[in-house]
Motif scaffolding. Structure first.
Motif, PDB file in Angstrom:
ATOM      1  N   GLN A 160       0.929  -1.035  -0.106  1.00  0.00           N
ATOM      2  CA  GLN A 160      -0.195  -0.140   0.036  1.00  0.00           C
ATOM      3  C   GLN A 160       0.612   1.329  -0.237  1.00  0.00           C
ATOM      4  N   ASP A 161       1.956   1.228   0.703  1.00  0.00           N
ATOM      5  CA  ASP A 161       2.737   2.540   0.779  1.00  0.00           C
ATOM      6  C   ASP A 161       3.547   2.695  -0.406  1.00  0.00           C
ATOM      7  N   PHE A 162       4.135   1.632  -1.112  1.00  0.00           N
ATOM      8  CA  PHE A 162       4.996   1.626  -2.259  1.00  0.00           C
ATOM      9  C   PHE A 162       3.954   1.466  -3.589  1.00  0.00           C
ATOM     10  N   ARG A 163       2.753   1.411  -3.458  1.00  0.00           N
ATOM     11  CA  ARG A 163       1.944   1.238  -4.420  1.00  0.00           C
ATOM     12  C   ARG A 163       2.418   0.167  -5.408  1.00  0.00           C
ATOM     13  N   CYS A 164       2.651  -0.998  -5.007  1.00  0.00           N
ATOM     14  CA  CYS A 164       3.175  -2.023  -5.742  1.00  0.00           C
ATOM     15  C   CYS A 164       2.590  -3.410  -5.529  1.00  0.00           C
ATOM     16  N   CYS A 165       2.664  -4.484  -6.080  1.00  0.00           N
ATOM     17  CA  CYS A 165       2.108  -5.677  -6.223  1.00  0.00           C
ATOM     18  C   CYS A 165       3.073  -6.844  -6.449  1.00  0.00           C
ATOM     19  N   GLY A 166       3.363  -7.638  -5.492  1.00  0.00           N
ATOM     20  CA  GLY A 166       4.280  -8.699  -5.756  1.00  0.00           C
ATOM     21  C   GLY A 166       5.646  -8.348  -5.691  1.00  0.00           C
ATOM     22  N   SER A 167       6.279  -9.427  -5.324  1.00  0.00           N
ATOM     23  CA  SER A 167       7.945  -8.964  -5.209  1.00  0.00           C
ATOM     24  C   SER A 167       8.588  -8.418  -6.656  1.00  0.00           C
ATOM     25  N   ASN A 168       8.327  -9.274  -7.715  1.00  0.00           N
ATOM     26  CA  ASN A 168       8.951  -8.474  -8.821  1.00  0.00           C
ATOM     27  C   ASN A 168       7.739  -8.097  -9.689  1.00  0.00           C
ATOM     28  N   SER A 169       6.490  -8.730  -9.873  1.00  0.00           N
ATOM     29  CA  SER A 169       5.317  -8.411 -10.271  1.00  0.00           C
ATOM     30  C   SER A 169       4.400  -8.852  -9.762  1.00  0.00           C
ATOM     31  N   SER A 170       2.961  -8.658  -9.951  1.00  0.00           N
ATOM     32  CA  SER A 170       1.843  -9.303  -9.447  1.00  0.00           C
ATOM     33  C   SER A 170       1.668 -10.869  -9.888  1.00  0.00           C
ATOM     34  N   ALA A 171       2.312 -11.203 -10.848  1.00  0.00           N
ATOM     35  CA  ALA A 171       2.398 -12.520 -11.111  1.00  0.00           C
ATOM     36  C   ALA A 171       3.096 -13.530 -10.169  1.00  0.00           C
ATOM     37  N   ASP A 172       3.897 -12.816  -9.300  1.00  0.00           N
ATOM     38  CA  ASP A 172       4.324 -13.510  -8.149  1.00  0.00           C
ATOM     39  C   ASP A 172       3.413 -14.280  -7.192  1.00  0.00           C
ATOM     40  N   TRP A 173       2.348 -13.694  -7.177  1.00  0.00           N
ATOM     41  CA  TRP A 173       1.234 -14.165  -6.100  1.00  0.00           C
ATOM     42  C   TRP A 173       0.598 -15.392  -6.755  1.00  0.00           C
ATOM     43  N   GLN A 174       0.872 -16.005  -7.918  1.00  0.00           N
ATOM     44  CA  GLN A 174       0.230 -17.091  -8.439  1.00  0.00           C
ATOM     45  C   GLN A 174       0.822 -18.252  -7.970  1.00  0.00           C
ATOM     46  N   HIS A 175       1.921 -18.143  -7.191  1.00  0.00           N
ATOM     47  CA  HIS A 175       2.540 -19.223  -6.353  1.00  0.00           C
ATOM     48  C   HIS A 175       2.488 -19.014  -5.029  1.00  0.00           C
ATOM     49  N   SER A 176       1.721 -18.204  -4.608  1.00  0.00           N
ATOM     50  CA  SER A 176       1.606 -17.981  -3.094  1.00  0.00           C
ATOM     51  C   SER A 176       0.759 -19.027  -2.594  1.00  0.00           C
ATOM     52  N   THR A 177       1.103 -19.693  -1.133  1.00  0.00           N
ATOM     53  CA  THR A 177       0.441 -20.628  -0.579  1.00  0.00           C
ATOM     54  C   THR A 177      -1.101 -20.087  -0.433  1.00  0.00           C
ATOM     55  N   TYR A 178      -1.015 -18.958   0.069  1.00  0.00           N
ATOM     56  CA  TYR A 178      -2.458 -18.199   0.448  1.00  0.00           C
ATOM     57  C   TYR A 178      -3.496 -18.158  -0.696  1.00  0.00           C
TER      58      TYR A 178
END
Length: 262
Positions: A160-178
């Protein structure tokens, strides 16, 4: 008669000159001590600000070096302010033991700040590697997992503070356990990726809805930490330079006081 008065006159002049030099050194040391005290307050303020305002990001860092540097700055700043009061007393009293203690404290603080500076430099060198190795793994394995509330809060605040999503990109969340678990309720990214955070807004991973920043959160966090470490280093170096001047002035005044005693 003129020749008999000459040595006495010269001796009197030398005493006056010695007194003038001592007074001059006292004023210089008093002025230094004021700026030194202010520098200590600045060092402590930077350390406190780091822990209070930026502690939300500490959960995503692999090591505690960043926090340790902040604690060292707080300790050094507090010690500087206490030493400043001792310095004023030593200058007023012209006491050799107080001046010696003041010099030793200045030297000790200098060494403490040197350690903090080395830690900051070492951490700065390994910063990029640590972030790239650790942040991706943290997002994938620890986010919203049992016992990882601090990490989850850190990641949410980071995005939220940095207005970003994911480590390198939002695609990183596709491999998230959550994200792969039923708990995600169909989310493709956490809600903290959304430009406007509402319940289950992470189901829609469109650029109009979530932050899609080139380089992801790693780039922004890396730059933030690098800038902050440079600030900590600059403040530490500034106070260290003041301390060197203070130690020289203290030695000079100690020498003048010693000469007066003999």
């Amino acid at each position: 008669m003129g020749s008999s008065l000459c040595p006495a006159t010269m001796a009197h002049y030398k005493v006056d000159q010695d007194d003038w030099l001592t007074v001059y050194l006292k004023y210089l040391l008093a002025v230094f001590n004021f700026f030194f005290w202010m520098g200590g307050a600045a060092v402590m303020a930077v350390g406190v600000w780091t822990l209070v305002e930026k502690s939300g990001y500490l959960g995503v860092l692999a090591s505690s070096t960043f926090a340790a540097s902040a604690y060292i700055l707080i300790f050094a700043g507090t010690l500087v302010m206490v030493t400043g009061f001792l310095g004023f007393g030593a200058v007023i009293r012209e006491d050799r033991s107080c001046l010696s203690a003041y010099f030793c404290l200045l030297l000790a603080i200098f060494l403490v700040e040197l350690v903090a500076g080395v830690l900051a430099h070492v951490y700065y060198q390994r910063l990029s590697e640590e972030l790239r190795q650790h942040l991706t793994r943290t997002l994938a394995q620890n986010y919203r997992q049992p016992g990882a509330a601090e990490i989850t809060a850190s990641v949410d605040r980071l995005q939220q503070d940095f207005r970003c999503c994911g480590s390198n990109s939002s695609a990183d969340w596709q491999h998230s356990t959550y994200i792969l678990s039923p708990e995600a309720e169909g989310r493709r990214v956490p809600d903290s990726c959304c430009k406007t955070v509402v319940a289950r807004c992470g189901r829609r991973a469109h650029p109009s809805n979530i932050y899609k920043v080139e380089g992801g959160c790693i780039t922004k966090l890396e730059q933030f930490l690098a800038d902050h470490l440079l600030l900590m280093g600059a403040v530490g170096i500034g106070v260290a330079c003041l301390q060197i001047c203070g130690m020289i002035l203290t030695c000079c005044l100690h020498r003048r006081v010693q000469l007066h005693l003999y």
